[in-house]
Design an enzyme around this catalytic site. Structure first.
Site, PDB file in Angstrom:
ATOM      1  N   ASP A 106      -0.155   4.493   0.011  1.00 27.04           N
ATOM      2  CA  ASP A 106      -0.848   5.716   0.456  1.00 27.04           C
ATOM      3  C   ASP A 106       0.068   6.675   1.216  1.00 27.04           C
ATOM      4  OD1 ASP A 106      -3.067   4.442  -0.513  1.00 27.04           O
ATOM      5  OD2 ASP A 106      -4.004   4.104   1.431  1.00 27.04           O
ATOM      6  N   HIS A 107       0.926   6.092   2.080  1.00 22.52           N
ATOM      7  CA  HIS A 107       1.763   6.951   2.926  1.00 22.52           C
ATOM      8  C   HIS A 107       2.752   7.783   2.116  1.00 22.52           C
ATOM      9  CE1 HIS A 107      -0.078   5.449   6.366  1.00 22.52           C
ATOM     10  NE2 HIS A 107       0.932   4.937   7.030  1.00 22.52           N
ATOM     11  N   GLY A 162       1.160  -1.728   4.402  1.00 20.38           N
ATOM     12  CA  GLY A 162       1.542  -0.379   4.012  1.00 20.38           C
ATOM     13  C   GLY A 162       2.497   0.276   4.975  1.00 20.38           C
ATOM     14  N   HIS A 163       1.980   0.646   6.141  1.00 19.38           N
ATOM     15  CA  HIS A 163       2.707   1.505   7.081  1.00 19.38           C
ATOM     16  C   HIS A 163       4.127   1.015   7.374  1.00 19.38           C
ATOM     17  CE1 HIS A 163       2.933   4.506  10.300  1.00 19.38           C
ATOM     18  NE2 HIS A 163       3.657   3.593  10.924  1.00 19.38           N
ATOM     19  N   HIS A 202      -3.401  -5.290   7.781  1.00 24.96           N
ATOM     20  CA  HIS A 202      -3.499  -4.171   8.712  1.00 24.96           C
ATOM     21  C   HIS A 202      -2.608  -4.393   9.931  1.00 24.96           C
ATOM     22  CE1 HIS A 202      -5.007  -0.449  10.304  1.00 24.96           C
ATOM     23  NE2 HIS A 202      -5.664  -0.272   9.187  1.00 24.96           N
ATOM     24  N   ARG A 253      -7.304  12.751   0.973  1.00 24.70           N
ATOM     25  CA  ARG A 253      -6.254  13.306   1.834  1.00 24.70           C
ATOM     26  C   ARG A 253      -4.854  12.818   1.463  1.00 24.70           C
ATOM     27  NH1 ARG A 253      -6.962   9.711   7.282  1.00 24.70           N
ATOM     28  NH2 ARG A 253      -9.081  10.463   7.279  1.00 24.70           N
ATOM     29  N   HIS A 308      -5.624   3.547  -1.649  1.00 24.01           N
ATOM     30  CA  HIS A 308      -6.924   3.824  -1.035  1.00 24.01           C
ATOM     31  C   HIS A 308      -7.324   5.235  -1.461  1.00 24.01           C
ATOM     32  CE1 HIS A 308      -9.453   3.994   2.949  1.00 24.01           C
ATOM     33  NE2 HIS A 308     -10.156   4.317   1.887  1.00 24.01           N
ATOM     34  N   ASN A 334       0.848  -1.192   0.000  1.00 27.39           N
ATOM     35  CA  ASN A 334       0.000   0.000   0.000  1.00 27.39           C
ATOM     36  C   ASN A 334       0.893   1.255   0.000  1.00 27.39           C
ATOM     37  OD1 ASN A 334      -1.416   2.270   1.061  1.00 27.39           O
ATOM     38  ND2 ASN A 334      -3.044   0.904   1.751  1.00 27.39           N
ATOM     39  N   ARG A 366       3.715  18.832   1.557  1.00 26.25           N
ATOM     40  CA  ARG A 366       4.214  20.012   0.842  1.00 26.25           C
ATOM     41  C   ARG A 366       3.387  20.330  -0.404  1.00 26.25           C
ATOM     42  NH1 ARG A 366       9.520  21.892   1.882  1.00 26.25           N
ATOM     43  NH2 ARG A 366       9.674  21.751   4.125  1.00 26.25           N
ATOM     44  N   GLU A 417     -10.800  -9.698   3.091  1.00 24.43           N
ATOM     45  CA  GLU A 417      -9.507  -9.400   3.706  1.00 24.43           C
ATOM     46  C   GLU A 417      -9.752  -9.349   5.208  1.00 24.43           C
ATOM     47  OE1 GLU A 417      -7.309  -5.960   2.274  1.00 24.43           O
ATOM     48  OE2 GLU A 417      -6.247  -5.838   4.188  1.00 24.43           O
ATOM     49  N   THR A 437      -6.485   5.905  10.198  1.00 26.69           N
ATOM     50  CA  THR A 437      -6.411   4.801   9.239  1.00 26.69           C
ATOM     51  C   THR A 437      -7.714   4.025   9.370  1.00 26.69           C
ATOM     52  OG1 THR A 437      -5.147   2.844   8.550  1.00 26.69           O
ATOM     53  CG2 THR A 437      -5.206   3.297  10.909  1.00 26.69           C
ATOM     54  N   THR A 438      -7.923   3.041   8.497  1.00 28.92           N
ATOM     55  CA  THR A 438      -9.143   2.243   8.574  1.00 28.92           C
ATOM     56  C   THR A 438      -9.181   1.561   9.938  1.00 28.92           C
ATOM     57  OG1 THR A 438      -8.687   1.793   6.253  1.00 28.92           O
ATOM     58  CG2 THR A 438     -10.531   0.618   7.244  1.00 28.92           C
ATOM     59  N   ARG A 447      -9.501   7.873  -0.824  1.00 27.56           N
ATOM     60  CA  ARG A 447     -10.466   8.310   0.203  1.00 27.56           C
ATOM     61  C   ARG A 447     -11.389   9.376  -0.344  1.00 27.56           C
ATOM     62  NH1 ARG A 447     -10.229   7.662   5.642  1.00 27.56           N
ATOM     63  NH2 ARG A 447      -8.803   6.029   6.307  1.00 27.56           N
ATOM     64  N   GLU A 468      -8.669   0.291  -2.844  1.00 31.85           N
ATOM     65  CA  GLU A 468      -9.453   0.326  -1.602  1.00 31.85           C
ATOM     66  C   GLU A 468     -10.378   1.513  -1.665  1.00 31.85           C
ATOM     67  OE1 GLU A 468      -7.534   0.589   2.224  1.00 31.85           O
ATOM     68  OE2 GLU A 468      -6.230  -1.051   1.643  1.00 31.85           O
TER      69      GLU A 468
HETATM   70  N1  PXP Z   1      -5.754  -3.409   4.388  1.00 33.99           N
HETATM   71  C1  PXP Z   1      -6.663  -2.420   4.482  1.00 33.99           C
HETATM   72  C2  PXP Z   1      -8.065  -2.719   4.106  1.00 33.99           C
HETATM   73  C3  PXP Z   1      -6.287  -1.129   4.908  1.00 33.99           C
HETATM   74  O1  PXP Z   1      -7.199  -0.156   4.999  1.00 33.99           O
HETATM   75  C4  PXP Z   1      -4.929  -0.892   5.213  1.00 33.99           C
HETATM   76  C5  PXP Z   1      -4.490   0.484   5.641  1.00 33.99           C
HETATM   77  O2  PXP Z   1      -4.615   1.369   4.589  1.00 33.99           O
HETATM   78  C6  PXP Z   1      -4.027  -1.954   5.082  1.00 33.99           C
HETATM   79  C7  PXP Z   1      -4.458  -3.203   4.706  1.00 33.99           C
HETATM   80  C8  PXP Z   1      -2.566  -1.775   5.387  1.00 33.99           C
HETATM   81  O3  PXP Z   1      -2.433  -1.549   6.757  1.00 33.99           O
HETATM   82  P1  PXP Z   1      -1.020  -1.070   7.342  1.00 33.99           P
HETATM   83  O4  PXP Z   1      -0.769   0.271   6.748  1.00 33.99           O
HETATM   84  O5  PXP Z   1      -1.239  -1.045   8.805  1.00 33.99           O
HETATM   85  O6  PXP Z   1      -0.019  -2.081   6.885  1.00 33.99           O
END
Ligand code: PXP
Length: 241
Positions: A8-9, A212-213, A190, A48, A42, A6, A17, A151, A100-101, A44, A70
């Protein structure tokens, strides 16, 4: 077992910026070089981090790995999914104020809306996954609502410690088994990181992990030394010239 990364970050840092870097598409390509089997974005409702253009670029320029979109089960997002055609859509609950979700979908409360979204997306050939808590009842409902995949939310397991974590792991295992038994493809994700991923990865039958994170956080640690060195080199070169 597939690894979906993922990005997104990466967009979150860019938005700090509102400039061109870091770019989620570039990061996605690098993740694929590192072995990612899929890229998740994702989109949103408040945009964001990931923007519509990021999704379009990821779809256009990334081939041969799964593009997972997502999104919330809204009319707007369904329209975007049908236009952009990701390889998979994962429906998630979305609250504007959350970082986050925060949990799985409430299938009892929003079943009708979710079933309509599944139908609209899957009838155009895009499989739909439901992000759900590790509960047998949610697995059964997911099947009933017509999802192809689920998931399983691993956040509870990831955040728990000791006995509570063992219990949470058992819930994930049971949910995975039930999902497979009733013919669903079962993903998980997650809160997974280097220190806790192995116990989830060891569960038989999981199709893919969505992370992701932790990957983006470690990318900063792994890259900050080189990035600093490169800046220092440029400064020294300028002084010498
Ligand atoms: N799966 C879903 C459905 C999510 O919403 C997220 C967070 O965006 C992730 C997986 C990934 O989670 P993490 O960023 O904690 O790894």
């Amino acid at each position: 077992m597939l690894l979906g990364v993922n990005v997104d970050h990466v967009a979150t840092v860019r938005e700090a910026r509102q400039e061109g870097e870091p770019d989620p598409l570039t990061a996605a390509k690098m993740a694929i070089k590192g072995g990612a089997d899929g890229i998740t974005v994702h989109l949103r409702e408040d945009r964001r981090h990931i923007h519509d253009r990021d999704l379009q670029l990821v779809r256009r320029y990334i081939k041969n790995v799964e593009i997972n979109l997502e999104m919330a089960a809204t009319k707007e997002m369904i329209g975007i999914a049908l236009k952009v055609k990701p390889d998979m859509v994962t429906l998630v609950p979305e609250k504007r104020a959350e970082l986050t979700t925060e949990g799985g979908l409430d299938l009892k409360k929003s079943g009708g809306k979710i079933a309509r979204a599944i139908d609209a997306v899957q009838s155009k050939g895009i499989p739909v996954s439901l992000f759900i808590n590790p509960a047998i009842s949610d697995i059964d409902l997911s099947k009933k609502l017509g999802a192809t995949l689920v998931e399983i939310h691993t956040g509870l397991y990831a955040n728990a410690k000791g006995k509570k974590q063992t219990e949470a792991l058992t819930r994930v295992r049971k949910a995975v088994k039930r999902g497979i038994d009733c013919g669903l493809l079962v993903n998980a994700g997650h809160g997974l990181k280097f220190s806790n991923v192995k116990k989830i990865a060891a569960i038989m039958g999981i199709r893919g992990l969505y992370i992701g994170h932790s990957i983006i956080a470690n990318a900063i640690y792994l890259g900050i030394e080189d990035a600093t060195r490169q800046m220092k080199r440029l400064i020294h070169e300028a002084k010498g010239s």
